[in-house]
Write an enzyme that holds these catalytic residues in place. Sequence first.
Site, PDB file in Angstrom:
ATOM      1  N   SER A  82       0.801  -1.252  -0.031  1.00  0.00           N
ATOM      2  CA  SER A  82       0.188  -0.284  -0.237  1.00  0.00           C
ATOM      3  C   SER A  82       0.865   1.121  -0.076  1.00  0.00           C
ATOM      4  O   SER A  82       2.061   1.100   0.489  1.00  0.00           O
ATOM      5  CB  SER A  82      -0.934  -0.199   1.204  1.00  0.00           C
ATOM      6  OG  SER A  82      -1.790   1.261   1.169  1.00  0.00           O
ATOM      7  N   ASP A  83       0.385   2.213  -0.439  1.00  0.00           N
ATOM      8  CA  ASP A  83       0.987   3.492  -0.286  1.00  0.00           C
ATOM      9  C   ASP A  83      -0.106   4.749  -0.221  1.00  0.00           C
ATOM     10  O   ASP A  83      -1.229   4.621  -0.686  1.00  0.00           O
ATOM     11  CB  ASP A  83       1.923   3.753  -1.813  1.00  0.00           C
ATOM     12  CG  ASP A  83       2.601   4.970  -1.322  1.00  0.00           C
ATOM     13  OD1 ASP A  83       3.733   4.947  -0.784  1.00  0.00           O
ATOM     14  OD2 ASP A  83       2.622   6.143  -2.114  1.00  0.00           O
ATOM     15  N   THR A  84       0.313   5.666   0.525  1.00  0.00           N
ATOM     16  CA  THR A  84      -0.634   7.071   0.359  1.00  0.00           C
ATOM     17  C   THR A  84       0.172   8.219   0.044  1.00  0.00           C
ATOM     18  O   THR A  84       1.272   8.335   0.431  1.00  0.00           O
ATOM     19  CB  THR A  84      -1.080   7.065   1.851  1.00  0.00           C
ATOM     20  OG1 THR A  84      -1.755   5.879   2.226  1.00  0.00           O
ATOM     21  CG2 THR A  84      -2.186   8.329   2.170  1.00  0.00           C
ATOM     22  N   ALA A 119      -3.567   3.683  -2.203  1.00  0.00           N
ATOM     23  CA  ALA A 119      -3.682   2.794  -3.165  1.00  0.00           C
ATOM     24  C   ALA A 119      -3.179   1.363  -2.500  1.00  0.00           C
ATOM     25  O   ALA A 119      -2.577   1.340  -1.447  1.00  0.00           O
ATOM     26  CB  ALA A 119      -2.452   2.714  -4.418  1.00  0.00           C
TER      27      ALA A 119
END
Length: 210
Positions: A82-84, A119
């Site tokens: 995940s990435d923000t 994501a």
Amino acid sequence: MPPFQQPPSVITPVGNPVLCLASASPRRRDLLASIGVEVSVLPSDVDETPLADEPADVYVERLAIAKAKLAVSKTTLPVLGSDTAVVIDGAIMGKPRDEQNAAAMLAQLSGRTHQVLTAVAVTGPQGVLSCCVTTHVKMRVIQQTEIARYWQTGEPADKAGGYAIQGLAAVFVEEIHGSHSAVVGLPLFETTRLLCQQGVPIWAGRFRSS
């Protein structure tokens, strides 16, 4: 079968990891635990430099997929990456470099609405499934004295955009449109859908035996 429905046969005991989390974020681990998903943690270190003219949604999804793929060879479990990113005026805000940078970030967010893009990518029998969720967050006007005091708490130092909505910075948030959990670190509705599509059980160990 509806995407969230799972037969009892896939329920596993608490303490038995069913997913590898390719992130050191305690917030993502806690969010997964809140839906009964036990994880093993295997952080992935990838280059987070945006590509030239790369849209923010493409950027965060690319990183989420890269993190998941990097951990696949190191575990037999499905992997979640995940990435923000915090975005305002089309620009991606990273984590603050220092107090001055954090103050500049919060001053830019003050009294305005920005976007938080998170994501998620999950590997499994279906290959790599991914999605990106956008949440709109409106901040009230934040005074310079508040920004200085907030930095002294230590909370903003490792947070995208320089704030944590689940922490002390909750007092700055006037409105939110979209997924609160996505701003914290994982959009649980969409994450659950991806996990179920890959056969990863949720609510593990949360059922009473008859």
